[in-house]
Write a protein that holds these residues in place. Sequence first.
Motif, PDB file in Angstrom:
ATOM      1  N   SER A 189      39.541  52.741  39.049  1.00 38.76           N
ATOM      2  CA  SER A 189      39.330  51.874  40.377  1.00 38.76           C
ATOM      3  C   SER A 189      37.947  51.149  40.363  1.00 38.76           C
ATOM      4  CB  SER A 189      39.493  52.730  41.794  1.00 38.76           C
ATOM      5  OG  SER A 189      38.399  53.875  41.608  1.00 38.76           O
ATOM      6  N   LEU A 192      34.882  52.627  40.576  1.00 33.44           N
ATOM      7  CA  LEU A 192      33.788  53.400  41.105  1.00 33.44           C
ATOM      8  C   LEU A 192      33.041  53.909  40.002  1.00 33.44           C
ATOM      9  CD1 LEU A 192      35.735  55.437  44.011  1.00 33.44           C
ATOM     10  CD2 LEU A 192      34.388  53.550  44.277  1.00 33.44           C
ATOM     11  N   ALA A 204      34.429  47.590  42.409  1.00 36.58           N
ATOM     12  CA  ALA A 204      35.661  48.427  43.290  1.00 36.58           C
ATOM     13  C   ALA A 204      36.091  47.891  44.608  1.00 36.58           C
ATOM     14  CB  ALA A 204      35.147  49.865  43.637  1.00 36.58           C
TER      15      ALA A 204
END
Length: 234
Positions: A48, A50, A70
């Motif tokens: 994602s 992050l 993200a």
Amino acid sequence: MLTLHELSTSYGPVKALQQVSFTAREGEITAVLGANGAGKTTLLRTVSGLQRADSGTIELEGRRLGKVAADRMPGLGMAHVPEGRGVITELTIEENLRLGGLGRGRRVQPADLDRVYDLFAILGDRRAALAHTLSGGERQMLVIGRALMAGPRMLLLDEPSLGLAPRIVAQIFDLLRGLVQSDGLSVLLVEQNARSALSVADHGVVLNLGRVVADDDAATLAADDQLRHAYLGF
């Protein structure tokens, strides 16, 4: 839908993921399983955006994500529900849901909210209540509903059953299965409860110390006694 190829991620000197490769197919639930410390949460955080990968590739619907931030993932069709049921407690249920629609680049429509309220009737009944008044199960419903407000085609879910009563877990898993069947949603599900995850998943990937040790149909993994005892705890 989602393809990982030789993905490696580190936290300083610690190798959290080591050359992880697998595919999560469109319109299916892919369960990522393994003991604590296996690298499951790091995997979702890396996918994602992050957490940055050291090496390897991530492709979503054939598009290489590379260094995509993200906050751009919802616009590409991916939503991430991290572990911990993080709601903004000072906001109402509806305000929390509206936040989930911001990543799509258009105004939230009443129909978007109605869809979530149809899925989670208890949220609709209490839409004006502050989020701090919700139980653990209701908060989990809210964070999933908030992710769905972005209209994802790929949903990343980290430990949705953690700390919840079996009845609530069954309700959430039934909902996921329904979304896959009715909407064609693809789900990457990280779960400590391997038995429950395999019962709802189409496919499973087992991690151990950051490496893939099994990658097969969910029913095949569930029937493998040696694998279950060694890595899945049941």
